[in-house]
Design a protein around this motif. Structure first.
Motif, PDB file in Angstrom:
ATOM      1  N   VAL A 269       0.847  -1.203   0.000  1.00 47.18           N
ATOM      2  CA  VAL A 269       0.000   0.000   0.000  1.00 47.18           C
ATOM      3  C   VAL A 269       0.880   1.250   0.000  1.00 47.18           C
ATOM      4  CG1 VAL A 269      -1.698   1.342   1.319  1.00 47.18           C
ATOM      5  CG2 VAL A 269      -1.966  -1.147   1.125  1.00 47.18           C
ATOM      6  N   ALA A 270       1.883   1.244   0.874  1.00 51.11           N
ATOM      7  CA  ALA A 270       2.752   2.429   1.009  1.00 51.11           C
ATOM      8  C   ALA A 270       3.517   2.721  -0.283  1.00 51.11           C
ATOM      9  CB  ALA A 270       3.718   2.226   2.175  1.00 51.11           C
ATOM     10  N   ALA A 271       3.757   1.676  -1.086  1.00 50.06           N
ATOM     11  CA  ALA A 271       4.513   1.858  -2.330  1.00 50.06           C
ATOM     12  C   ALA A 271       3.663   2.445  -3.453  1.00 50.06           C
ATOM     13  CB  ALA A 271       5.104   0.514  -2.783  1.00 50.06           C
ATOM     14  N   GLY A 272       2.368   2.528  -3.249  1.00 47.85           N
ATOM     15  CA  GLY A 272       1.460   2.992  -4.307  1.00 47.85           C
ATOM     16  C   GLY A 272       1.461   4.501  -4.470  1.00 47.85           C
ATOM     17  N   VAL A 273       2.633   5.034  -4.764  1.00 51.49           N
ATOM     18  CA  VAL A 273       2.843   6.481  -4.814  1.00 51.49           C
ATOM     19  C   VAL A 273       2.878   6.940  -6.280  1.00 51.49           C
ATOM     20  CG1 VAL A 273       4.556   8.277  -4.309  1.00 51.49           C
ATOM     21  CG2 VAL A 273       4.059   6.495  -2.612  1.00 51.49           C
ATOM     22  N   VAL A 274       2.288   8.082  -6.534  1.00 51.74           N
ATOM     23  CA  VAL A 274       2.268   8.654  -7.886  1.00 51.74           C
ATOM     24  C   VAL A 274       3.687   8.753  -8.440  1.00 51.74           C
ATOM     25  CG1 VAL A 274       1.771  10.764  -9.188  1.00 51.74           C
ATOM     26  CG2 VAL A 274       0.110   9.891  -7.532  1.00 51.74           C
ATOM     27  N   GLY A 275       3.874   8.276  -9.660  1.00 55.03           N
ATOM     28  CA  GLY A 275       5.170   8.349 -10.323  1.00 55.03           C
ATOM     29  C   GLY A 275       5.982   7.075 -10.213  1.00 55.03           C
ATOM     30  N   VAL A 276       5.632   6.233  -9.257  1.00 53.73           N
ATOM     31  CA  VAL A 276       6.345   4.971  -9.042  1.00 53.73           C
ATOM     32  C   VAL A 276       5.794   3.929 -10.025  1.00 53.73           C
ATOM     33  CG1 VAL A 276       6.465   3.063  -7.368  1.00 53.73           C
ATOM     34  CG2 VAL A 276       6.952   5.403  -6.626  1.00 53.73           C
ATOM     35  N   PRO A 277       6.640   3.085 -10.614  1.00 55.57           N
ATOM     36  CA  PRO A 277       6.111   2.054 -11.520  1.00 55.57           C
ATOM     37  C   PRO A 277       5.184   1.078 -10.786  1.00 55.57           C
ATOM     38  CG  PRO A 277       8.517   2.192 -11.648  1.00 55.57           C
ATOM     39  CD  PRO A 277       8.101   3.044 -10.495  1.00 55.57           C
ATOM     40  N   CYS A 278       4.145   0.633 -11.474  1.00 57.74           N
ATOM     41  CA  CYS A 278       3.193  -0.317 -10.873  1.00 57.74           C
ATOM     42  C   CYS A 278       3.903  -1.528 -10.274  1.00 57.74           C
ATOM     43  CB  CYS A 278       2.182  -0.786 -11.920  1.00 57.74           C
ATOM     44  SG  CYS A 278       1.006   0.497 -12.403  1.00 57.74           S
ATOM     45  N   GLU A 279       4.950  -2.003 -10.971  1.00 62.73           N
ATOM     46  CA  GLU A 279       5.638  -3.211 -10.501  1.00 62.73           C
ATOM     47  C   GLU A 279       6.292  -3.008  -9.131  1.00 62.73           C
ATOM     48  OE1 GLU A 279       8.455  -4.091 -13.612  1.00 62.73           O
ATOM     49  OE2 GLU A 279       9.562  -2.221 -13.313  1.00 62.73           O
ATOM     50  N   GLU A 280       6.524  -1.738  -8.746  1.00 60.62           N
ATOM     51  CA  GLU A 280       7.136  -1.473  -7.432  1.00 60.62           C
ATOM     52  C   GLU A 280       6.202  -1.892  -6.292  1.00 60.62           C
ATOM     53  OE1 GLU A 280       9.776  -0.963  -5.570  1.00 60.62           O
ATOM     54  OE2 GLU A 280      10.857  -1.081  -7.460  1.00 60.62           O
ATOM     55  N   VAL A 281       4.897  -1.793  -6.523  1.00 62.29           N
ATOM     56  CA  VAL A 281       3.934  -2.224  -5.503  1.00 62.29           C
ATOM     57  C   VAL A 281       4.091  -3.723  -5.274  1.00 62.29           C
ATOM     58  CG1 VAL A 281       1.468  -2.495  -4.977  1.00 62.29           C
ATOM     59  CG2 VAL A 281       2.314  -0.352  -5.999  1.00 62.29           C
ATOM     60  N   ASP A 282       4.227  -4.452  -6.385  1.00 64.36           N
ATOM     61  CA  ASP A 282       4.432  -5.901  -6.289  1.00 64.36           C
ATOM     62  C   ASP A 282       5.755  -6.214  -5.590  1.00 64.36           C
ATOM     63  OD1 ASP A 282       3.506  -8.690  -7.433  1.00 64.36           O
ATOM     64  OD2 ASP A 282       5.665  -8.540  -7.802  1.00 64.36           O
ATOM     65  N   ARG A 283       6.802  -5.497  -6.004  1.00 67.74           N
ATOM     66  CA  ARG A 283       8.129  -5.763  -5.414  1.00 67.74           C
ATOM     67  C   ARG A 283       8.141  -5.477  -3.925  1.00 67.74           C
ATOM     68  NH1 ARG A 283      11.556  -2.742 -10.180  1.00 67.74           N
ATOM     69  NH2 ARG A 283      11.392  -4.411 -11.739  1.00 67.74           N
ATOM     70  N   ALA A 284       7.496  -4.387  -3.524  1.00 66.76           N
ATOM     71  CA  ALA A 284       7.512  -3.988  -2.109  1.00 66.76           C
ATOM     72  C   ALA A 284       6.883  -5.073  -1.236  1.00 66.76           C
ATOM     73  CB  ALA A 284       6.784  -2.655  -1.930  1.00 66.76           C
ATOM     74  N   ALA A 285       5.745  -5.597  -1.687  1.00 71.95           N
ATOM     75  CA  ALA A 285       5.076  -6.648  -0.908  1.00 71.95           C
ATOM     76  C   ALA A 285       5.889  -7.942  -0.947  1.00 71.95           C
ATOM     77  CB  ALA A 285       3.675  -6.882  -1.459  1.00 71.95           C
ATOM     78  N   ARG A 286       6.409  -8.248  -2.137  1.00 72.30           N
ATOM     79  CA  ARG A 286       7.120  -9.520  -2.330  1.00 72.30           C
ATOM     80  C   ARG A 286       8.426  -9.562  -1.526  1.00 72.30           C
ATOM     81  NH1 ARG A 286       5.295 -13.028  -5.882  1.00 72.30           N
ATOM     82  NH2 ARG A 286       4.025 -11.407  -6.864  1.00 72.30           N
ATOM     83  N   ARG A 287       9.098  -8.402  -1.450  1.00 74.58           N
ATOM     84  CA  ARG A 287      10.345  -8.321  -0.671  1.00 74.58           C
ATOM     85  C   ARG A 287      10.117  -8.741   0.775  1.00 74.58           C
ATOM     86  NH1 ARG A 287      12.219  -3.736  -3.662  1.00 74.58           N
ATOM     87  NH2 ARG A 287      10.816  -2.411  -2.465  1.00 74.58           N
ATOM     88  N   VAL A 288       9.043  -8.247   1.365  1.00 74.94           N
ATOM     89  CA  VAL A 288       8.773  -8.547   2.779  1.00 74.94           C
ATOM     90  C   VAL A 288       8.481 -10.036   2.959  1.00 74.94           C
ATOM     91  CG1 VAL A 288       7.232  -8.106   4.726  1.00 74.94           C
ATOM     92  CG2 VAL A 288       7.911  -6.202   3.220  1.00 74.94           C
ATOM     93  N   ILE A 289       7.698 -10.585   2.027  1.00 74.21           N
ATOM     94  CA  ILE A 289       7.340 -12.004   2.140  1.00 74.21           C
ATOM     95  C   ILE A 289       8.570 -12.884   1.924  1.00 74.21           C
ATOM     96  CG2 ILE A 289       6.004 -13.853   1.033  1.00 74.21           C
ATOM     97  CD1 ILE A 289       3.685 -11.864   0.805  1.00 74.21           C
ATOM     98  N   ALA A 290       9.431 -12.485   0.982  1.00 73.94           N
ATOM     99  CA  ALA A 290      10.660 -13.253   0.745  1.00 73.94           C
ATOM    100  C   ALA A 290      11.569 -13.191   1.971  1.00 73.94           C
ATOM    101  CB  ALA A 290      11.376 -12.720  -0.489  1.00 73.94           C
ATOM    102  N   ALA A 291      11.706 -11.975   2.534  1.00 72.80           N
ATOM    103  CA  ALA A 291      12.577 -11.824   3.712  1.00 72.80           C
ATOM    104  C   ALA A 291      12.039 -12.633   4.890  1.00 72.80           C
ATOM    105  CB  ALA A 291      12.682 -10.341   4.091  1.00 72.80           C
ATOM    106  N   GLY A 292      10.716 -12.803   4.950  1.00 68.21           N
ATOM    107  CA  GLY A 292      10.110 -13.588   6.021  1.00 68.21           C
ATOM    108  C   GLY A 292      10.234 -15.086   5.791  1.00 68.21           C
ATOM    109  N   GLY A 293      10.774 -15.474   4.618  1.00 69.05           N
ATOM    110  CA  GLY A 293      10.998 -16.892   4.339  1.00 69.05           C
ATOM    111  C   GLY A 293       9.844 -17.575   3.613  1.00 69.05           C
ATOM    112  N   TYR A 294       8.865 -16.787   3.157  1.00 70.17           N
ATOM    113  CA  TYR A 294       7.700 -17.397   2.500  1.00 70.17           C
ATOM    114  C   TYR A 294       7.635 -17.093   1.001  1.00 70.17           C
ATOM    115  CZ  TYR A 294       6.049 -18.136   7.290  1.00 70.17           C
ATOM    116  OH  TYR A 294       5.934 -18.531   8.589  1.00 70.17           O
ATOM    117  N   GLY A 295       8.752 -16.627   0.437  1.00 73.53           N
ATOM    118  CA  GLY A 295       8.746 -16.176  -0.958  1.00 73.53           C
ATOM    119  C   GLY A 295       8.132 -17.160  -1.946  1.00 73.53           C
ATOM    120  N   GLU A 296       8.459 -18.445  -1.777  1.00 76.35           N
ATOM    121  CA  GLU A 296       7.972 -19.442  -2.751  1.00 76.35           C
ATOM    122  C   GLU A 296       6.472 -19.688  -2.621  1.00 76.35           C
ATOM    123  OE1 GLU A 296       9.010 -23.700  -1.712  1.00 76.35           O
ATOM    124  OE2 GLU A 296      10.161 -22.698  -0.129  1.00 76.35           O
TER     125      GLU A 296
END
Ligand code: ZN
Ligand code: ZN
Ligand code: ZN
Length: 371
Positions: A269-296
């Motif tokens: 949600v926080a990544a959904g900022v005007v001017g930021v590429p749409c894929e950044e929203v996906d990356r922001a959420a995915r980074r946290v899940i990967a770091a938590g060990g649940y990426g797959e």
């Protein structure tokens, strides 16, 4: 469909459509059944065999060609379009051709019946180039105007009220089937103001590991996580929310994963900022899940656009480098799915504004334990 927008709003939309037509060298825009017609005119055509079509020349006046028997249902928008009713013995496609002249480029509504396009090809096929209406309409439709944001907010608030009822324990779970709970949620969506229910996923226990599980006769028991993902259409605009509850004392493994999911969704949600590429929203959420060990275990994109349709552009997915613009409305819905065990997802609708991302759902983001 009730008409929320004012005549001024439709005039503005037609004006912006003409601007996009000029940008893409489109001479005439032809829209029929589907969402582009109510977007531009406030009128939603029934999906009938009789032709209803809004003819928008780049320069001339817009005209709605409509079966005479349907014409009384149209709320006229003075200055936006004029009505051209046709009689049962008329050829409506010939009427459209007359109004449009002989365009070099015609933009055709995506969901127009093929039979009408085939007839248009017969009239113009040799000299006219046909393009999809999305060429003209997509940029407009993605950028929600004030009337659309208000409608999305109202639909989101109605869905939130149902989520709050679930989290308060007002919707019985224990001993009921997923299908029964789905029917209960659907009835509540209508009671809270939706005109139609688009979906009400209820997935218990291991079934929640299937993101689009079809609610079935699995009986909900203590020890189950219950994933609910539901939404409908209210005054022409869609809601879509996912909340999970846990029946009984929350399993520590589930609690651990949910903490990661909650943080990932907030990051998206926080990544959904005007001017930021749409894929950044996906990356922001995915980074946290990967770091938590649940990426797959996060096996789908993070979100989709929403408006008159439940899924539309823009998509929050790796590879979509389109910058977020003010008025873009989209879901942020990461999930973690462990096959055979459990699954979880957390979803809000977000509108990008100049002041930052604005979430349209505010019901509790926690995994609420119910007894
Ligand atoms: Zn959903
Ligand atoms: Zn969704
Ligand atoms: Zn939260």
């Amino acid at each position: 469909m009730s008409t929320l927008a004012s005549t001024t709003t439709y005039l503005d939309r037609i004006r912006r459509a003409r601007g996009a037509m000029a940008d893409h060298d489109v001479d005439v825009l032809l829209v029929s059944v589907g969402s582009d017609l109510p977007y531009l005119s406030g009128y939603e055509a029934m999906p009938l065999e009789r032709l209803t079509m809004l003819v928008v020349p780049r320069d001339g006046e817009a005209t709605m060609v409509i079966p005479r028997l349907e014409a009384p249902r149209v709320v006229e928008q003075p200055g936006v379009f004029s009505l051209q009713p046709w009689n049962e013995t008329d050829d409506p496609v010939a009427l459209v051709c007359e109004l449009a002249g002989r365009p070099d480029v015609a933009a055709i509504g995506d969901t127009m019946w093929a039979r009408f396009l085939v007839e248009l090809l017969g009239h113009w096929g040799s000299t006219t180039r046909f393009v999809r209406s999305t060429t003209v309409m997509n940029e407009l439709r993605m950028r929600k105007d004030a009337a659309e944001i208000a409608a999305l907010q109202a639909a989101g608030a109605a869905a939130d009220r149902v989520a709050a009822q679930l989290q308060a324990g007002d919707i019985p779970l224990e001993g009921r089937t997923e299908a029964q709970v789905s029917a209960d949620i659907s009835a509540r969506l209508i009671a809270e103001g939706h005109d139609v229910v688009n979906f009400a996923i209820v997935a218990a226990g291991a079934n929640a590991a299937s993101p689009h599980h079809h609610a079935g006769d699995r009986v909900i028991r203590t020890g189950d996580i219950v994933l609910t993902d539901f939404g409908g259409t209210m005054a022409g605009y869609c809601s879509d929310i996912t909340r999970c509850v846990f029946l009984g004392e929350i399993d520590p493994e589930v609690a651990d994963a949910y903490a990661v999911l909650h943080e990932a969704q907030a990051a998206g949600v926080a990544a959904g900022v005007v001017g930021v590429p749409c894929e950044e929203v996906d990356r922001a959420a995915r980074r946290v899940i990967a770091a938590g060990g649940y990426g797959e275990y996060f096996i789908h994109r993070t979100g989709h656009g929403i408006g008159m349709e439940a899924h539309e552009d823009p998509y929050m997915v790796e590879g979509n480098s389109m910058p977020i613009e003010p008025g873009h409305a989209f879901s942020v819905e990461p999930g973690i799915y462990v096959a055979g065990k459990w699954g979880m997802r957390l979803e809000d609708i977000v509108v990008a504004t100049a002041d930052g991302p604005m979430a349209l759902n505010s019901s509790n983001h926690a995994l609420v334990a119910l007894t």
